[in-house]
Design an enzyme around this catalytic site. Structure first.
Site, PDB file in Angstrom:
ATOM      1  N   CYS A 173       0.906  -1.042  -0.093  1.00  0.00           N
ATOM      2  CA  CYS A 173      -0.042  -0.129   0.061  1.00  0.00           C
ATOM      3  C   CYS A 173       0.977   1.162  -0.142  1.00  0.00           C
ATOM      4  CB  CYS A 173      -0.872  -0.038   0.982  1.00  0.00           C
ATOM      5  SG  CYS A 173      -2.056   1.474   1.009  1.00  0.00           S
ATOM      6  N   HIS A 221      -2.239  -4.820 -10.601  1.00  0.00           N
ATOM      7  CA  HIS A 221      -3.020  -3.725 -11.145  1.00  0.00           C
ATOM      8  C   HIS A 221      -3.184  -3.983 -12.685  1.00  0.00           C
ATOM      9  CE1 HIS A 221      -2.840  -0.735  -7.772  1.00  0.00           C
ATOM     10  NE2 HIS A 221      -1.794  -1.329  -7.307  1.00  0.00           N
ATOM     11  N   GLU A 262     -10.290  -0.330  -5.385  1.00  0.00           N
ATOM     12  CA  GLU A 262      -9.238  -0.874  -5.010  1.00  0.00           C
ATOM     13  C   GLU A 262      -9.548  -2.220  -4.568  1.00  0.00           C
ATOM     14  OE1 GLU A 262      -5.699   0.083  -1.443  1.00  0.00           O
ATOM     15  OE2 GLU A 262      -7.175   1.479  -2.084  1.00  0.00           O
ATOM     16  N   CYS A 296      -4.690   5.728  -4.262  1.00  0.00           N
ATOM     17  CA  CYS A 296      -4.332   4.764  -4.354  1.00  0.00           C
ATOM     18  C   CYS A 296      -2.903   4.949  -4.815  1.00  0.00           C
ATOM     19  CB  CYS A 296      -5.012   3.669  -4.929  1.00  0.00           C
ATOM     20  SG  CYS A 296      -4.242   2.248  -5.169  1.00  0.00           S
ATOM     21  N   GLY A 343      -1.695   2.127  -7.274  1.00  0.00           N
ATOM     22  CA  GLY A 343      -2.317   2.499  -8.429  1.00  0.00           C
ATOM     23  C   GLY A 343      -1.862   3.575  -9.310  1.00  0.00           C
TER      24      GLY A 343
END
Length: 275
Positions: A77, A154, A203, A212, A215
């Site tokens: 994260c 992703h 997410e 994010c 992301g």
């Protein structure tokens, strides 16, 4: 930790992607999915997108475990990683399931070395072999996406008109598609310029979030690989901007804000942790 032991925590966020952060270095915490969901619940718990456990490490300054709002444990994260130097009070190397990450404060911002991205279909992972730069797969009228693993998986769609896309329906549909055995984070991107991207992220395990970090990294990298953008890339999310820099063959650098909102104490015995 016994069921009735008070548990100090910090509430933090990176661009509105918010966290409950618990220090387990001296007081181990037996965390599981039901308890993580109970703490993350915004009506009956503290409320957060992710629950973060900071622990000891033999390989780094600290370790970090990450639980999504749905209780699932994930590898990385980016926004939470930026919060760790504020939580510990110093620049740190962090052991995660995605590898070792280094986070350092630069003025009022935090910069993180996110390591090297991976592009092999088995690294994402996908259910079967295919080109990950322009995947021969799509949903509704979405264009062929790119797939990138930046510590977690992703998929990135570059859209001409994001307002015409039903992201609330497609996000969970794509997240749980059998093509992605470990589910996937879904990025809906719009190129503003060759160094600026607007981004909305569904997410994995949390739904829409205000920001994010991984992301933003995956989207910038996909744009650079497709020669749609050049680094550094400013990625604008609902919560604000992140600056992503990457040169093919190198490490990803992500820079942005992190905020310590308040401290509190949890009473674990007060939570109803449903299976």
């Amino acid at each position: 930790m016994s069921q009735n032991t008070p548990l100090p925590f910090a509430k933090m966020h990176g661009l509105g992607n918010d966290f409950v952060v618990i220090d387990t270095r001296e007081t181990p915490v037996a965390m599981d999915a039901p308890l993580a969901r109970a703490i993350a619940d915004r009506k009956t718990g503290v409320g957060c997108d992710q629950l973060i456990l900071i622990g000891a490490s033999d390989r780094a300054d600290v370790s970090m475990r990450i639980f999504n709002q749905d209780g699932s444990e994930v590898e990385a994260c980016g926004n939470a990683t930026r919060c760790v130097p504020l939580f510990t009070g110093r620049d740190v190397t962090i052991e995660t399931k995605a590898g070792l990450l280094h986070a350092a404060r630069i003025g009022g911002l935090v910069s993180v070395d996110m390591g090297e991205p991976r592009f092999g279909w088995e690294d994402i992972p996908l259910a079967y072999a295919m080109d990950t730069l322009a995947m021969p797969a799509s949903w509704d009228d979405l264009p062929p996406p790119a797939a990138v693993n930046v510590g977690n998986p992703h998929v990135v769609f570059f859209l001409d008109d994001p307002a015409r896309v039903d992201m609330a329906r497609l996000g969970p549909l794509i997240e749980t598609d059998p093509l992605f055995p470990r589910r996937v984070n879904v990025n809906f991107a719009h190129l503003v310029d060759d160094d600026h991207i607007r981004l909305t992220v569904w997410e994995r395990g949390a739904g829409f979030t205000r920001a994010c970090g991984t992301g933003a990294c995956a989207t910038a990298i996909a744009a650079i690989r497709r020669k749609l953008a050049h680094g550094p890339v400013r990625v604008t999310l609902e919560g604000g901007d992140l600056l992503i820099d990457w040169t093919p063959g190198g490490h990803i650098t992500m820079t942005g804000p992190a905020v310590h909102v308040f401290d509190g104490v949890l009473d674990p015995g007060s939570f109803t942790a449903t299976p």
